[in-house]
Design an enzyme around this catalytic site. Structure first.
Site, PDB file in Angstrom:
ATOM      1  N   CYS A 159       0.844  -1.205   0.000  1.00 37.41           N
ATOM      2  CA  CYS A 159       0.000   0.000   0.000  1.00 37.41           C
ATOM      3  C   CYS A 159       0.880   1.256   0.000  1.00 37.41           C
ATOM      4  CB  CYS A 159      -0.975  -0.050   1.174  1.00 37.41           C
ATOM      5  SG  CYS A 159      -2.370   1.074   0.980  1.00 37.41           S
ATOM      6  N   HIS A 178      -3.733  -5.588   0.792  1.00 40.33           N
ATOM      7  CA  HIS A 178      -3.204  -5.927   2.118  1.00 40.33           C
ATOM      8  C   HIS A 178      -3.345  -7.424   2.400  1.00 40.33           C
ATOM      9  CE1 HIS A 178      -2.624  -1.812   3.551  1.00 40.33           C
ATOM     10  NE2 HIS A 178      -3.712  -1.502   2.889  1.00 40.33           N
ATOM     11  N   GLU A 193      -1.634  -8.901   4.569  1.00 43.00           N
ATOM     12  CA  GLU A 193      -1.406  -9.049   6.019  1.00 43.00           C
ATOM     13  C   GLU A 193      -2.700  -8.955   6.818  1.00 43.00           C
ATOM     14  OE1 GLU A 193      -0.989  -6.358   4.289  1.00 43.00           O
ATOM     15  OE2 GLU A 193      -0.957  -4.511   5.491  1.00 43.00           O
TER      16      GLU A 193
END
Lengths: 101, 227
Positions: free
Chosen positions: B86, B203, B205
Site C-alpha cells: 500500500c 493488504h 497481512e
C-alpha cells in the site's frame, strides 16, 4: 472581495531586511497522464453553470524564499529540488520562475 | 528469517504486517525512518501501509527521501528482499526501486473492501506457496492505487513478467469490472527487475486469520519464510 482589495498592490506583510529573493516553481501533469482530480473539478465547474471551460488539469505551485541572490545558482538548486522531490518526472513537468532576483 | 519493518511518521499497518510475519515464523525488528542502517543480518525489509507524512506532496514522496531509504536501496541492490504494501508500494515507486507511480483512484473514492487478485506467477520468493493463476481474497484500502506507467515502461514490465498480482474476480478472471481503481492492465503489484523487490496495493497481512474473514494472505508470508 472589494475593489480596493482587488487592486491593492500585492505586498507581503513583512519585508525581511535585505529582501530575500523568491522563486515560484510550478508542477503540472504531463500531457496524456489522466487527471481524475482535474476531471472532478471540471465536472463541478460545469454543475455551477460556468460555461466555456473545455478542460481542467490540476497542478501545484511552490513559493520558495531563497537564501541567496545569485540567479544562476538559484536555477541550479531549484532544478535539483524539482528533480529530487518537488516533481515526479514519471508523470509531471516543472517550470522555475525567479521573481525578484 | 530476520525482517525489518520500517516505520515512518504516519505508518499505521506496521503492527499488522509484523503480526503476519511472526505468524509465519519470522523474527521482526521495527526500524525508525531516521535510522541510517538496517539491523545486521536483515533478510527482508518491509515498508508497511499507512499515510506517511500525511500523504503530503505526493503519496510516499517524502518517505522515499528518508535516511533509511538509502539503506533499503543498498539492501535491494545486494539482491536481498524488499516488500512494500500500500503506502509502502507508493514509497517504492517514489524511491525509484519500482517503476511507475500510483495516482488517484479513477473513481476518486477511497476504496476499503475485500478484493480478489490473480497470482501471476509462483516462482518468486513472494509467491511460491500460491498456485499460478490462483485467485486470492485479500483487502484493499487506498485512495491512490491507480497504477500508471508510460507505454514503454509498461511494455517492459509486461514483457519481463514483472506483474505480481492483477485485480480479478473470484474466478481469477482479469476484467475491467474487477479493476477497482483504474490501474493499467489491472496491475495490483509489481516486481523489480531481479524479482527481489515487490510492491502491491492490497493488504495480504489483513487476511491471515479465519477470525477476521480469511487466510488467503498467509501464502505470501509463508512463501517468504520458505525462501
Amino acid at each position: 472581495m472589494t475593489a480596493a482589495e482587488h487592486t491593492a498592490p500585492q505586498k507581503t506583510t513583512a519585508h525581511a531586511p535585505g529582501h530575500a529573493p523568491r522563486a515560484r516553481v510550478t508542477v503540472t501533469l504531463k500531457n496524456g497522464v489522466l487527471d481524475p482530480q482535474g476531471k472532478a473539478i471540471e465536472g463541478a465547474l460545469a454543475s455551477l453553470g460556468i460555461a466555456g471551460i473545455a478542460g481542467v488539469r490540476q497542478g501545484k505551485v511552490f513559493d520558495i524564499a531563497l537564501a541567496g541572490a545569485d540567479p544562476e545558482h538559484a536555477r541550479a538548486l531549484l532544478g535539483e529540488a524539482c528533480e529530487k522531490l518537488l516533481a515526479n518526472t514519471v508523470i509531471e513537468n516543472y517550470s522555475i520562475e525567479l521573481l525578484d532576483a | 528469517m530476520k525482517a525489518a519493518v520500517i516505520i515512518f511518521p504516519g505508518s499505521n499497518r506496521d503492527g499488522d504486517v509484523a503480526q503476519a510475519l511472526v505468524q509465519a515464523g519470522a523474527s521482526v525488528t521495527k526500524v525508525w525512518h531516521a535510522d541510517s542502517s538496517l539491523p545486521a543480518g536483515t533478510d527482508l525489509a518491509v515498508l508497511p501501509g499507512g499515510f506517511s507524512y500525511g500523504d503530503y506532496l505526493r503519496c510516499g514522496a517524502i518517505a522515499a527521501r528518508a535516511p533509511v531509504m538509502d539503506a533499503v536501496r543498498s539492501h535491494a541492490a545486494a539482491g536481498r528482499l524488499v516488500l512494500g504494501i500500500c503506502n509502502g508500494f507508493q514509497i517504492l515507486c517514489e524511491s525509484g526501486l519500482l517503476p511507475g507511480v500510483l495516482m488517484r483512484n479513477a473513481g476518486l473514492n477511497f476504496i476499503c473492501r475485500r478484493q480478489f487478485l490473480r497470482v501471476e506467477r509462483n516462482d518468486t520468493a513472494f509467491t511460491r506457496r500460491y498456485a499460478q493463476g490462483q485467485a486470492i481474497d485479500v483487502a484493499i484500502a487506498h485512495g491512490e492505487g491507480n497504477f500508471v506507467a508510460d507505454e514503454r515502461t509498461l511494455a517492459q514490465i509486461e514483457g519481463d513478467g514483472r506483474v505480481a498480482f492483477r485485480y480479478a474476480d473470484r474466478a481469477g478472471a482479469v476484467t475491467p469490472q474487477a479493476n477497482p481503481n483504474g490501474s493499467l492492465n489491472n496491475i495490483a503489484g509489481v516486481y523489480s527487475e531481479k524479482f527481489n523487490v515487490l510492491g502491491l496495493m492490497p493488504h495480504p497481512e489483513n487476511l491471515i486469520d479465519d477470525l477476521v474473514g480469511g487466510t488467503d494472505g498467509r501464502g505470501l508470508f509463508e512463501s517468504l519464510l520458505a525462501a
